[in-house]
Design a protein around this motif. Structure first.
Motif, PDB file in Angstrom:
ATOM      1  N   PRO A 122      39.126  37.055  69.451  1.00 18.59           N
ATOM      2  CA  PRO A 122      39.963  37.796  70.399  1.00 18.59           C
ATOM      3  C   PRO A 122      39.756  37.425  71.866  1.00 18.59           C
ATOM      4  CG  PRO A 122      38.233  39.196  69.486  1.00 18.59           C
ATOM      5  CD  PRO A 122      38.229  37.942  68.692  1.00 18.59           C
ATOM      6  N   GLU A 123      38.641  36.780  72.194  1.00 21.29           N
ATOM      7  CA  GLU A 123      38.380  36.400  73.579  1.00 21.29           C
ATOM      8  C   GLU A 123      38.957  35.029  73.948  1.00 21.29           C
ATOM      9  OE1 GLU A 123      35.783  37.956  76.252  1.00 21.29           O
ATOM     10  OE2 GLU A 123      37.258  39.306  75.347  1.00 21.29           O
ATOM     11  N   ARG A 124      39.472  34.305  72.981  1.00 20.45           N
ATOM     12  CA  ARG A 124      39.837  32.905  73.254  1.00 20.45           C
ATOM     13  C   ARG A 124      40.861  32.753  74.369  1.00 20.45           C
ATOM     14  NH1 ARG A 124      41.684  28.076  69.050  1.00 20.45           N
ATOM     15  NH2 ARG A 124      42.268  26.570  70.676  1.00 20.45           N
ATOM     16  N   ARG A 125      41.944  33.498  74.270  1.00 25.80           N
ATOM     17  CA  ARG A 125      43.001  33.312  75.285  1.00 25.80           C
ATOM     18  C   ARG A 125      42.493  33.665  76.668  1.00 25.80           C
ATOM     19  NH1 ARG A 125      45.481  30.429  77.617  1.00 25.80           N
ATOM     20  NH2 ARG A 125      47.414  30.911  78.709  1.00 25.80           N
ATOM     21  N   ARG A 126      41.711  34.716  76.788  1.00 29.30           N
ATOM     22  CA  ARG A 126      41.177  35.094  78.103  1.00 29.30           C
ATOM     23  C   ARG A 126      40.265  33.996  78.647  1.00 29.30           C
ATOM     24  NH1 ARG A 126      36.955  37.525  80.657  1.00 29.30           N
ATOM     25  NH2 ARG A 126      35.670  37.585  78.782  1.00 29.30           N
ATOM     26  N   LEU A 127      39.461  33.397  77.783  1.00 30.91           N
ATOM     27  CA  LEU A 127      38.559  32.330  78.206  1.00 30.91           C
ATOM     28  C   LEU A 127      39.336  31.076  78.604  1.00 30.91           C
ATOM     29  CD1 LEU A 127      35.828  32.804  75.469  1.00 30.91           C
ATOM     30  CD2 LEU A 127      35.543  33.251  77.912  1.00 30.91           C
ATOM     31  N   GLU A 128      40.412  30.795  77.888  1.00 30.59           N
ATOM     32  CA  GLU A 128      41.249  29.648  78.254  1.00 30.59           C
ATOM     33  C   GLU A 128      41.894  29.866  79.625  1.00 30.59           C
ATOM     34  OE1 GLU A 128      42.690  27.882  73.936  1.00 30.59           O
ATOM     35  OE2 GLU A 128      43.787  29.567  74.818  1.00 30.59           O
ATOM     36  N   ARG A 129      42.351  31.085  79.878  1.00 24.74           N
ATOM     37  CA  ARG A 129      42.934  31.380  81.194  1.00 24.74           C
ATOM     38  C   ARG A 129      41.882  31.256  82.288  1.00 24.74           C
ATOM     39  NH1 ARG A 129      45.769  35.649  78.419  1.00 24.74           N
ATOM     40  NH2 ARG A 129      44.193  37.128  79.145  1.00 24.74           N
ATOM     41  N   LEU A 130      40.660  31.710  82.012  1.00 29.31           N
ATOM     42  CA  LEU A 130      39.593  31.610  82.998  1.00 29.31           C
ATOM     43  C   LEU A 130      39.290  30.152  83.319  1.00 29.31           C
ATOM     44  CD1 LEU A 130      37.372  32.981  84.704  1.00 29.31           C
ATOM     45  CD2 LEU A 130      35.875  32.843  82.690  1.00 29.31           C
ATOM     46  N   SER A 131      39.250  29.308  82.309  1.00 31.25           N
ATOM     47  CA  SER A 131      38.986  27.891  82.572  1.00 31.25           C
ATOM     48  C   SER A 131      40.105  27.272  83.404  1.00 31.25           C
ATOM     49  CB  SER A 131      38.800  27.127  81.263  1.00 31.25           C
ATOM     50  OG  SER A 131      39.993  27.059  80.530  1.00 31.25           O
ATOM     51  N   GLU A 132      41.334  27.734  83.198  1.00 29.50           N
ATOM     52  CA  GLU A 132      42.452  27.264  84.020  1.00 29.50           C
ATOM     53  C   GLU A 132      42.295  27.721  85.465  1.00 29.50           C
ATOM     54  OE1 GLU A 132      45.825  28.866  82.059  1.00 29.50           O
ATOM     55  OE2 GLU A 132      45.616  27.588  80.269  1.00 29.50           O
ATOM     56  N   GLU A 133      41.930  28.987  85.656  1.00 27.79           N
ATOM     57  CA  GLU A 133      41.758  29.527  87.000  1.00 27.79           C
ATOM     58  C   GLU A 133      40.637  28.830  87.765  1.00 27.79           C
ATOM     59  OE1 GLU A 133      41.006  33.637  86.341  1.00 27.79           O
ATOM     60  OE2 GLU A 133      43.010  34.060  85.530  1.00 27.79           O
ATOM     61  N   LEU A 134      39.599  28.393  87.031  1.00 30.79           N
ATOM     62  CA  LEU A 134      38.446  27.745  87.657  1.00 30.79           C
ATOM     63  C   LEU A 134      38.602  26.224  87.720  1.00 30.79           C
ATOM     64  CD1 LEU A 134      35.521  29.826  86.080  1.00 30.79           C
ATOM     65  CD2 LEU A 134      36.676  30.181  88.274  1.00 30.79           C
ATOM     66  N   ASN A 135      39.798  25.741  87.379  1.00 32.16           N
ATOM     67  CA  ASN A 135      40.090  24.302  87.426  1.00 32.16           C
ATOM     68  C   ASN A 135      39.154  23.506  86.511  1.00 32.16           C
ATOM     69  OD1 ASN A 135      41.566  22.051  88.333  1.00 32.16           O
ATOM     70  ND2 ASN A 135      40.094  21.627  89.989  1.00 32.16           N
ATOM     71  N   LEU A 136      38.999  24.004  85.281  1.00 34.01           N
ATOM     72  CA  LEU A 136      38.083  23.367  84.331  1.00 34.01           C
ATOM     73  C   LEU A 136      38.798  22.853  83.083  1.00 34.01           C
ATOM     74  CD1 LEU A 136      35.155  25.977  84.438  1.00 34.01           C
ATOM     75  CD2 LEU A 136      35.275  23.784  85.649  1.00 34.01           C
TER      76      LEU A 136
END
Length: 369
Positions: free
Chosen positions: A231-245
């Motif tokens: 359940p955390e995957r999409r949130r973690l993917e968005r975070l990596s996008e926000e952090l330019n990763l």
């Protein structure tokens, strides 16, 4: 001996640490003993273990929490459909309600009941269930009174049981050491950092992602692989996008084949387990057996930390991005020097060794009953 295990999920149809333990120990015990497994209805058969399906499969999780309804359903079905004569019944403590159903049958059949404890939550119940946490905590306390025959999978859990005055024998989880050593390295790719596990809040993968942001200033092309889903995957993917990763962090999802996970481990330099709650940490031992050091965090509910001898087979960090990033950097610099230590340490946890401990424990309990 005739041995019965009780747990609602069956490996390899469900891939988790508890079902993996029962599967690996059970199939080894089946070389000499008759082994049964009471569970829910998962498709497929096991070669060496007789699986008794007491009910239909129910969804395990609501969001990132185990379903209370599923736990009650399994317990109810056990009351109705648990049957047979056994020398030992070993019930996994989670999800608790099934322990009470198994206890009733052990009384009626005069069969010794063993409870295997993977975690003891105590006050963590309030974080997990909010206002209902008091009920969960009470059920856990009642579970500790069901039998004098308790196994803890770690010293960490053993100490927490002792808070309730419950003695236990530590018999840890293990790994298939020789199988891991035989798996070839994945060719054509190289990863600096690897995480393997279910993407739920307690695995704390956000901490790893934020540590990567710091590491990127030192290693701009750092490559991080995250194997797993949840359940955390999409949130973690968005975070990596926000952090330019996006170019640095690759979300792979679950891999169906165990050998594929190990081959990815062998193509990685460091394994990171940032969990704030871990009952044991089999993946840490699998990483060590693959020859790579492990970085994990010191946290009151992270039992995996006791598997790591700092600067011998891995490194311990504080649960903040700066500390984790620093430990990962040190592990990247010194990982090759620790390879022999990692392999030597992991060898002690081979499932064959663990099974001998379990067998001796069962024989003593059966003889004393």
């Amino acid at each position: 001996m005739k041995i019965a295990y009780v747990y609602d999920a069956v490996y390899p149809f469900v891939k988790g640490g508890v079902e993996k333990r029962v599967y690996e120990i059970g199939r080894r015990l089946a070389r000499k003993h008759e082994v049964h497994w009471f569970s829910l209805n998962w498709d497929g058969e096991l070669d060496d273990i007789l699986v008794h399906r007491v009910g239909n499969w129910k969804r395990f999780y609501h969001g990132d929490r185990r379903s209370i309804g599923e736990a009650l359903y399994f317990a109810q079905k056990l009351l109705l459909k648990f049957g047979g004569e056994y020398d030992i019944v070993d019930c996994q403590e989670f999800p608790y309600f099934s322990c009470f159903s198994t206890k009733l049958h052990s009384i009626l059949k005069r069969t010794p009941l063993v409870l295997t404890w993977h975690e003891v939550w105590d006050g963590h119940w309030y974080e997990y269930l909010g206002k209902l946490g008091g009920i969960g905590r009470r059920v856990e306390r009642l579970t500790t009174r069901l039998t004098p025959h308790n196994i803890a999978v770690s010293r960490f859990t053993q100490k927490r049981l002792l808070r309730f005055g419950v003695p236990s024998r530590v018999i840890p989880n293990g790994i298939d050491f020789e199988k891991i050593r035989s798996v070839p390295r994945l060719e054509g790719v190289d990863y600096d950092v690897l995480f393997v596990g279910r993407l739920i809040r307690e695995k704390n993968v956000e901490l790893l992602v934020r540590a990567v942001q710091i590491l990127k200033t030192e290693i701009p092309d750092i490559k991080v692989l995250i194997i797993g889903d949840g359940p955390e995957r999409r949130r973690l993917e968005r975070l990596s996008e926000e952090l330019n990763l996006v170019e640095n962090v690759d979300f792979k999802g679950f891999l169906d084949e165990y050998e594929a996970v190990i081959s990815h481990m062998k193509a990685s330099r460091v394994f990171v387990l940032p969990s704030i709650r871990e009952g044991f940490g089999i993946t840490a031992l699998e990483a060590n057996a693959s020859g790579i050091p492990v970085v994990t965090v010191v946290h009151p509910l992270n039992a995996a930390a006791e598997l790591i001898v700092h600067e011998y087979n891995g490194f311990l960090a504080f649960p903040n991005p700066g500390s984790l990033a620093e430990s990962i950097l040190v592990a990247l610099d010194h990982g090759k020097k620790l390879k022999r230590n990692c392999v030597r340490y992991a060898r002690n946890y081979d499932w064959d060794n663990i099974t001998r401990l379990i067998e001796n424990f069962y024989e003593r309990v059966a003889d004393d009953s």
